[in-house]
Design a protein around this motif. Sequence first.
Motif, PDB file in Angstrom:
ATOM      1  N   ALA A  97      -4.511  -3.162  -0.053  1.00 38.78           N
ATOM      2  CA  ALA A  97      -3.457  -2.580  -0.896  1.00 38.78           C
ATOM      3  C   ALA A  97      -4.045  -1.524  -1.832  1.00 38.78           C
ATOM      4  CB  ALA A  97      -2.750  -3.677  -1.692  1.00 38.78           C
ATOM      5  N   ALA A  98      -5.164  -1.843  -2.448  1.00 45.76           N
ATOM      6  CA  ALA A  98      -5.808  -0.884  -3.362  1.00 45.76           C
ATOM      7  C   ALA A  98      -6.329   0.335  -2.609  1.00 45.76           C
ATOM      8  CB  ALA A  98      -6.954  -1.567  -4.104  1.00 45.76           C
ATOM      9  N   HIS A  99      -6.789   0.115  -1.388  1.00 45.20           N
ATOM     10  CA  HIS A  99      -7.392   1.191  -0.593  1.00 45.20           C
ATOM     11  C   HIS A  99      -6.349   2.175  -0.046  1.00 45.20           C
ATOM     12  CE1 HIS A  99     -10.813   2.898   1.390  1.00 45.20           C
ATOM     13  NE2 HIS A  99     -10.317   2.728   2.594  1.00 45.20           N
ATOM     14  N   CYS A 100      -5.142   1.681   0.267  1.00 45.33           N
ATOM     15  CA  CYS A 100      -4.163   2.571   0.921  1.00 45.33           C
ATOM     16  C   CYS A 100      -2.920   2.850   0.085  1.00 45.33           C
ATOM     17  CB  CYS A 100      -3.774   2.030   2.288  1.00 45.33           C
ATOM     18  SG  CYS A 100      -2.821   0.502   2.240  1.00 45.33           S
ATOM     19  N   GLY A 101      -2.786   2.208  -1.069  1.00 44.91           N
ATOM     20  CA  GLY A 101      -1.639   2.481  -1.921  1.00 44.91           C
ATOM     21  C   GLY A 101      -0.337   1.854  -1.449  1.00 44.91           C
ATOM     22  N   VAL A 102      -0.439   0.812  -0.627  1.00 48.41           N
ATOM     23  CA  VAL A 102       0.742   0.051  -0.190  1.00 48.41           C
ATOM     24  C   VAL A 102       0.653  -1.299  -0.888  1.00 48.41           C
ATOM     25  CG1 VAL A 102       1.912  -1.014   1.788  1.00 48.41           C
ATOM     26  CG2 VAL A 102       0.815   1.222   2.046  1.00 48.41           C
ATOM     27  N   SER A 103       1.760  -1.797  -1.396  1.00 49.30           N
ATOM     28  CA  SER A 103       1.711  -3.042  -2.156  1.00 49.30           C
ATOM     29  C   SER A 103       1.266  -4.215  -1.291  1.00 49.30           C
ATOM     30  CB  SER A 103       3.076  -3.351  -2.775  1.00 49.30           C
ATOM     31  OG  SER A 103       3.980  -3.790  -1.780  1.00 49.30           O
ATOM     32  N   ARG A 104       0.622  -5.166  -1.952  1.00 44.06           N
ATOM     33  CA  ARG A 104       0.163  -6.379  -1.273  1.00 44.06           C
ATOM     34  C   ARG A 104       1.332  -7.086  -0.608  1.00 44.06           C
ATOM     35  NH1 ARG A 104      -0.507 -11.771  -1.481  1.00 44.06           N
ATOM     36  NH2 ARG A 104      -2.602 -12.642  -1.313  1.00 44.06           N
ATOM     37  N   SER A 105       2.461  -7.171  -1.305  1.00 40.03           N
ATOM     38  CA  SER A 105       3.622  -7.884  -0.747  1.00 40.03           C
ATOM     39  C   SER A 105       4.166  -7.170   0.494  1.00 40.03           C
ATOM     40  CB  SER A 105       4.718  -8.051  -1.804  1.00 40.03           C
ATOM     41  OG  SER A 105       5.155  -6.794  -2.276  1.00 40.03           O
ATOM     42  N   MET A 106       4.154  -5.842   0.503  1.00 39.75           N
ATOM     43  CA  MET A 106       4.630  -5.106   1.678  1.00 39.75           C
ATOM     44  C   MET A 106       3.692  -5.316   2.857  1.00 39.75           C
ATOM     45  SD  MET A 106       6.730  -3.373   3.409  1.00 39.75           S
ATOM     46  CE  MET A 106       7.951  -2.865   2.223  1.00 39.75           C
ATOM     47  N   ILE A 107       2.377  -5.278   2.612  1.00 36.48           N
ATOM     48  CA  ILE A 107       1.423  -5.521   3.696  1.00 36.48           C
ATOM     49  C   ILE A 107       1.626  -6.921   4.256  1.00 36.48           C
ATOM     50  CG2 ILE A 107      -1.028  -5.726   4.313  1.00 36.48           C
ATOM     51  CD1 ILE A 107      -1.591  -3.630   2.094  1.00 36.48           C
ATOM     52  N   SER A 108       1.843  -7.881   3.382  1.00 38.08           N
ATOM     53  CA  SER A 108       2.077  -9.255   3.823  1.00 38.08           C
ATOM     54  C   SER A 108       3.332  -9.344   4.693  1.00 38.08           C
ATOM     55  CB  SER A 108       2.200 -10.177   2.600  1.00 38.08           C
ATOM     56  OG  SER A 108       2.442 -11.500   3.012  1.00 38.08           O
ATOM     57  N   LEU A 109       4.405  -8.668   4.292  1.00 43.83           N
ATOM     58  CA  LEU A 109       5.634  -8.656   5.099  1.00 43.83           C
ATOM     59  C   LEU A 109       5.384  -8.035   6.473  1.00 43.83           C
ATOM     60  CD1 LEU A 109       8.322  -7.568   2.468  1.00 43.83           C
ATOM     61  CD2 LEU A 109       8.180  -9.782   3.635  1.00 43.83           C
ATOM     62  N   ILE A 110       4.628  -6.938   6.494  1.00 46.37           N
ATOM     63  CA  ILE A 110       4.322  -6.265   7.763  1.00 46.37           C
ATOM     64  C   ILE A 110       3.491  -7.188   8.651  1.00 46.37           C
ATOM     65  CG2 ILE A 110       3.030  -4.354   8.813  1.00 46.37           C
ATOM     66  CD1 ILE A 110       3.906  -2.684   6.308  1.00 46.37           C
ATOM     67  N   GLU A 111       2.491  -7.857   8.063  1.00 49.39           N
ATOM     68  CA  GLU A 111       1.630  -8.745   8.841  1.00 49.39           C
ATOM     69  C   GLU A 111       2.367  -9.970   9.362  1.00 49.39           C
ATOM     70  OE1 GLU A 111      -2.012  -9.781   6.873  1.00 49.39           O
ATOM     71  OE2 GLU A 111      -2.818  -7.746   7.058  1.00 49.39           O
ATOM     72  N   ARG A 112       3.475 -10.314   8.756  1.00 50.85           N
ATOM     73  CA  ARG A 112       4.283 -11.433   9.247  1.00 50.85           C
ATOM     74  C   ARG A 112       5.408 -10.949  10.175  1.00 50.85           C
ATOM     75  NH1 ARG A 112       4.369 -12.914   3.625  1.00 50.85           N
ATOM     76  NH2 ARG A 112       6.609 -12.623   3.656  1.00 50.85           N
ATOM     77  N   GLY A 113       5.499  -9.633  10.380  1.00 53.59           N
ATOM     78  CA  GLY A 113       6.535  -9.085  11.251  1.00 53.59           C
ATOM     79  C   GLY A 113       7.915  -9.154  10.632  1.00 53.59           C
ATOM     80  N   GLU A 114       7.982  -9.189   9.301  1.00 56.57           N
ATOM     81  CA  GLU A 114       9.253  -9.343   8.591  1.00 56.57           C
ATOM     82  C   GLU A 114       9.721  -8.059   7.931  1.00 56.57           C
ATOM     83  OE1 GLU A 114       8.623 -12.544   5.858  1.00 56.57           O
ATOM     84  OE2 GLU A 114       8.273 -14.008   7.454  1.00 56.57           O
ATOM     85  N   SER A 115       9.140  -6.923   8.311  1.00 57.66           N
ATOM     86  CA  SER A 115       9.510  -5.650   7.713  1.00 57.66           C
ATOM     87  C   SER A 115       9.676  -4.609   8.800  1.00 57.66           C
ATOM     88  CB  SER A 115       8.413  -5.205   6.735  1.00 57.66           C
ATOM     89  OG  SER A 115       8.659  -3.896   6.270  1.00 57.66           O
ATOM     90  N   SER A 116      10.502  -3.616   8.539  1.00 59.60           N
ATOM     91  CA  SER A 116      10.646  -2.458   9.428  1.00 59.60           C
ATOM     92  C   SER A 116      10.047  -1.260   8.697  1.00 59.60           C
ATOM     93  CB  SER A 116      12.123  -2.189   9.738  1.00 59.60           C
ATOM     94  OG  SER A 116      12.670  -3.249  10.460  1.00 59.60           O
ATOM     95  N   PRO A 117       8.717  -1.143   8.706  1.00 57.49           N
ATOM     96  CA  PRO A 117       8.074  -0.081   7.945  1.00 57.49           C
ATOM     97  C   PRO A 117       8.359   1.295   8.524  1.00 57.49           C
ATOM     98  CG  PRO A 117       6.467  -1.216   9.303  1.00 57.49           C
ATOM     99  CD  PRO A 117       7.762  -1.966   9.435  1.00 57.49           C
ATOM    100  N   THR A 118       8.352   2.290   7.672  1.00 57.95           N
ATOM    101  CA  THR A 118       8.545   3.674   8.103  1.00 57.95           C
ATOM    102  C   THR A 118       7.231   4.228   8.640  1.00 57.95           C
ATOM    103  OG1 THR A 118       7.940   4.589   5.958  1.00 57.95           O
ATOM    104  CG2 THR A 118      10.291   4.041   6.295  1.00 57.95           C
TER     105      THR A 118
END
Length: 196
Positions: free
Chosen positions: A32-53
């Motif tokens: 999250a610190a390295h790419c500027g994406v929130s920890r919670s968003m990365i977690s959602l993406i890693e669980r397949g629970e988000s439709s990231p742009t």
Amino acid sequence: MKESPPEELAARIARRVRDLRAARGLSLDALAAHCGVSRSMISLIERGESSPTAVLLERLATGLGVALAALFDAPEPGPEPVARLADQPEWRDPHSGYVRRNVSPSGVASPIQIVEVFFPPKARVAYESGARETRIDQQVWVLDGTIEITVGEDLHRLGTGDCLALVLDRPVSYHNPTRKAARYAVVITSQPVLRR
């Protein structure tokens, strides 16, 4: 273009992000610190629970030191070095509506990846790419239509048959200024940046 089922691609992206993060020894907080994406968003993406742009995925790819196309790779190499059309994953950006298809076979030890993009009329995508640990070169070849690509401050208007070479080391934006869809291929290579 026939898109892959969203849940199938979400699961593939989730696994790739988890695997790439683990391979680099990064915690959620560190990525999250390295790419500027929130920890919670990365977690959602890693669980397949988000439709990231596409923009969000590009930021993750930059933080992981890979090309965006790598996030769509299959977790395991295929049995042969051929990517059949029916097996090539297609993904639609929920923001711009552009559709990208990874043409290259997954898991093949090659520094080259090929992506085909269907870009809707008036669509626009802007990536905040900057310097990376991995040098990523692209050549964008317009197969049909017109697109404008801005690399840093330089605007390039491309028509059918035109090809632009660029390095992903500064912001890049894509825009279809017309009322007709455009289609283009992107050939991508990556290599570690040698530091002196």
